[in-house]
Design an enzyme around this catalytic site. Structure first.
Site, PDB file in Angstrom:
ATOM      1  N   GLY A   1      -2.474 -33.941  17.279  1.00 47.56           N
ATOM      2  CA  GLY A   1      -2.412 -32.839  16.395  1.00 47.56           C
ATOM      3  C   GLY A   1      -1.156 -32.435  16.328  1.00 47.56           C
ATOM      4  O   GLY A   1      -0.189 -32.768  17.062  1.00 47.56           O
TER       5      GLY A   1
ATOM      6  N   TRP B   1      -3.244 -21.151   8.837  1.00 49.13           N
ATOM      7  CA  TRP B   1      -2.644 -21.760   7.668  1.00 49.13           C
ATOM      8  C   TRP B   1      -1.516 -22.571   8.492  1.00 49.13           C
ATOM      9  O   TRP B   1      -0.385 -22.393   8.222  1.00 49.13           O
ATOM     10  CB  TRP B   1      -2.036 -20.892   6.713  1.00 49.13           C
ATOM     11  CG  TRP B   1      -3.147 -20.156   6.047  1.00 49.13           C
ATOM     12  CD1 TRP B   1      -4.494 -19.816   6.178  1.00 49.13           C
ATOM     13  CD2 TRP B   1      -3.190 -19.661   4.381  1.00 49.13           C
ATOM     14  NE1 TRP B   1      -5.228 -19.330   5.380  1.00 49.13           N
ATOM     15  CE2 TRP B   1      -4.279 -19.188   4.140  1.00 49.13           C
ATOM     16  CE3 TRP B   1      -2.052 -19.642   3.655  1.00 49.13           C
ATOM     17  CZ2 TRP B   1      -4.701 -18.505   2.961  1.00 49.13           C
ATOM     18  CZ3 TRP B   1      -2.388 -19.203   2.321  1.00 49.13           C
ATOM     19  CH2 TRP B   1      -3.769 -18.619   1.920  1.00 49.13           C
TER      20      TRP B   1
ATOM     21  N   TYR C   1     -16.987 -24.016  10.581  1.00 48.98           N
ATOM     22  CA  TYR C   1     -15.803 -24.203  11.426  1.00 48.98           C
ATOM     23  C   TYR C   1     -15.487 -22.863  12.000  1.00 48.98           C
ATOM     24  O   TYR C   1     -15.264 -22.850  13.286  1.00 48.98           O
ATOM     25  CB  TYR C   1     -14.769 -24.589  10.286  1.00 48.98           C
ATOM     26  CG  TYR C   1     -13.275 -24.651  11.060  1.00 48.98           C
ATOM     27  CD1 TYR C   1     -12.920 -25.183  12.165  1.00 48.98           C
ATOM     28  CD2 TYR C   1     -12.499 -23.536  10.758  1.00 48.98           C
ATOM     29  CE1 TYR C   1     -11.676 -25.249  12.683  1.00 48.98           C
ATOM     30  CE2 TYR C   1     -11.154 -23.201  11.215  1.00 48.98           C
ATOM     31  CZ  TYR C   1     -10.846 -24.163  12.164  1.00 48.98           C
ATOM     32  OH  TYR C   1      -9.429 -24.045  12.974  1.00 48.98           O
TER      33      TYR C   1
ATOM     34  N   THR D   1     -11.120 -29.780  13.091  1.00 48.16           N
ATOM     35  CA  THR D   1     -10.493 -28.771  11.950  1.00 48.16           C
ATOM     36  C   THR D   1     -10.777 -29.091  10.716  1.00 48.16           C
ATOM     37  O   THR D   1     -10.305 -28.500   9.827  1.00 48.16           O
ATOM     38  CB  THR D   1      -8.979 -28.803  12.280  1.00 48.16           C
ATOM     39  OG1 THR D   1      -8.538 -30.184  11.946  1.00 48.16           O
ATOM     40  CG2 THR D   1      -8.587 -28.319  13.812  1.00 48.16           C
TER      41      THR D   1
ATOM     42  N   LEU E   1     -13.252 -33.806  23.612  1.00 50.14           N
ATOM     43  CA  LEU E   1     -13.982 -32.617  23.826  1.00 50.14           C
ATOM     44  C   LEU E   1     -15.408 -32.752  23.189  1.00 50.14           C
ATOM     45  O   LEU E   1     -16.268 -31.832  23.443  1.00 50.14           O
ATOM     46  CB  LEU E   1     -13.285 -31.318  23.127  1.00 50.14           C
ATOM     47  CG  LEU E   1     -11.821 -30.997  23.990  1.00 50.14           C
ATOM     48  CD1 LEU E   1     -11.329 -29.598  23.115  1.00 50.14           C
ATOM     49  CD2 LEU E   1     -12.305 -30.605  25.168  1.00 50.14           C
TER      50      LEU E   1
ATOM     51  N   ALA F   1      -9.120 -29.808  18.713  1.00 48.97           N
ATOM     52  CA  ALA F   1      -9.972 -29.015  17.948  1.00 48.97           C
ATOM     53  C   ALA F   1     -10.627 -30.048  16.645  1.00 48.97           C
ATOM     54  O   ALA F   1      -9.962 -30.826  16.333  1.00 48.97           O
ATOM     55  CB  ALA F   1      -9.875 -27.848  17.204  1.00 48.97           C
TER      56      ALA F   1
END
Length: 292
Positions: free
Chosen positions: A10, A151, A126, A63, A38, A61
């Site tokens: 990421g 953001w 989400y 996303t 995860l 995550a």
């Protein structure tokens, strides 16, 4: 201090890796998805217990905001249960955890910026999955720090700023939503703050908001990107502001999730740069890569 960062691929993890040179007393190790997934029960626990870090930073995550509407089980497994398992494993080896969350835990109905005491009310899968992750982390490990941001963009990975830069190379005009507002945040700025928190062992047991200073709509952000494209010699498209209703998406997005970051500034003396300054630095870096 030995820090284990989940989510090597990421943009936040890549930013942490770059900023780590400024913190030579911190030893960072990064997990890929093949190490810690995860979405797979037990994956985080096995790796964290074996690694025995002093601190875990959960930068992993699910996303994909729109795709989450079609994959709610996967989103909740990754962002909710998986985050909780990572926190519990950290506690098992005596480690703290920093968990990165999102402004999308809020519904955007407030006319004022959201502080940490505001009631979450996410509008999409989400956001609900990330809120579930916050709750799971708090329940699993009292030595946690939950950091909501917003953001996020950087020179790495996939993000709005890079998308705008690429799109302008092929199109003269881009339609961008103007009635959704938030706080654009440079992942490199965020990473430096996370490493400072880690080094100083400050603020644990709390939830904080941390995002780029100031606020913008998506079209404001796009316009700033184009201004910097023009300045650095990249193609710059005209930005045509539109309403969210003109750009329908599977996931409902909040109208305004501007974060009040006063708590972390007061208590930890951390404030990120103005978003315009950081956008300029990011576009300059992208231009150097593209024009090389």
């Amino acid at each position: 201090m030995r820090i284990l960062v989940l989510g090597r691929e990421g943009q936040l993890a890549q930013s942490l890796a770059e900023r780590a040179a400024e913190f030579p007393d911190l030893q960072l190790a990064f997990t890929s998805r093949s190490d810690v997934d995860l979405s797979s029960s037990g994956s985080a626990a096995r790796f964290i217990v074996a690694a025995k870090p002093d601190l875990v930073i959960n930068a992993a995550a699910y996303t994909a905001v729109d795709r989450a509407e079609e994959e709610p089980a996967l989103a909740f497994r990754t962002n909710g249960e998986g985050a909780g398992e990572a926190a519990a494993a950290a506690r098992q080896v005596g480690a703290a955890i920093i968990h990165v969350s999102t402004d999308y835990v809020f519904d955007g109905a407030s006319s004022s910026p959201y502080d940490e005491e505001a009631e979450p009310n996410p509008l999409n899968v989400y956001g609900r999955s990330k809120l579930a992750g916050e709750e799971a982390v708090r329940a699993a490990n009292p030595h946690h720090l939950i950091l909501r941001t917003a953001w996020v963009y950087s020179p790495f990975g996939r993000n709005f700023v890079k998308t705008m830069v690429r799109a302008a190379q092929d199109r003269d005009e881009l339609s961008v939503v103007s009635d959704q507002h938030g706080c654009p945040t440079n992942a490199l700025d965020l990473a430096a703050a996370l490493l400072r928190i880690s080094r100083d062992c400050e603020g644990f047991g709390e939830t904080y908001h941390l995002a780029g200073s100031g606020s913008a709509s998506w079209s404001d952000l796009a316009s700033e990107v184009m201004a910097n494209c023009k300045r650095t010699g990249l193609p710059a498209a005209k930005i045509r502001p539109i309403t969210a209703a003109e750009w329908p998406t599977k996931a409902v997005r909040p109208a305004s999730t501007i974060l009040d970051c006063g708590k972390i500034e007061r208590t930890l003396d951390i404030r990120l740069p103005d978003w315009r300054e950081s956008v300029a630095a990011t576009v300059e870096r992208l231009a150097a890569q593209i024009l090389a």
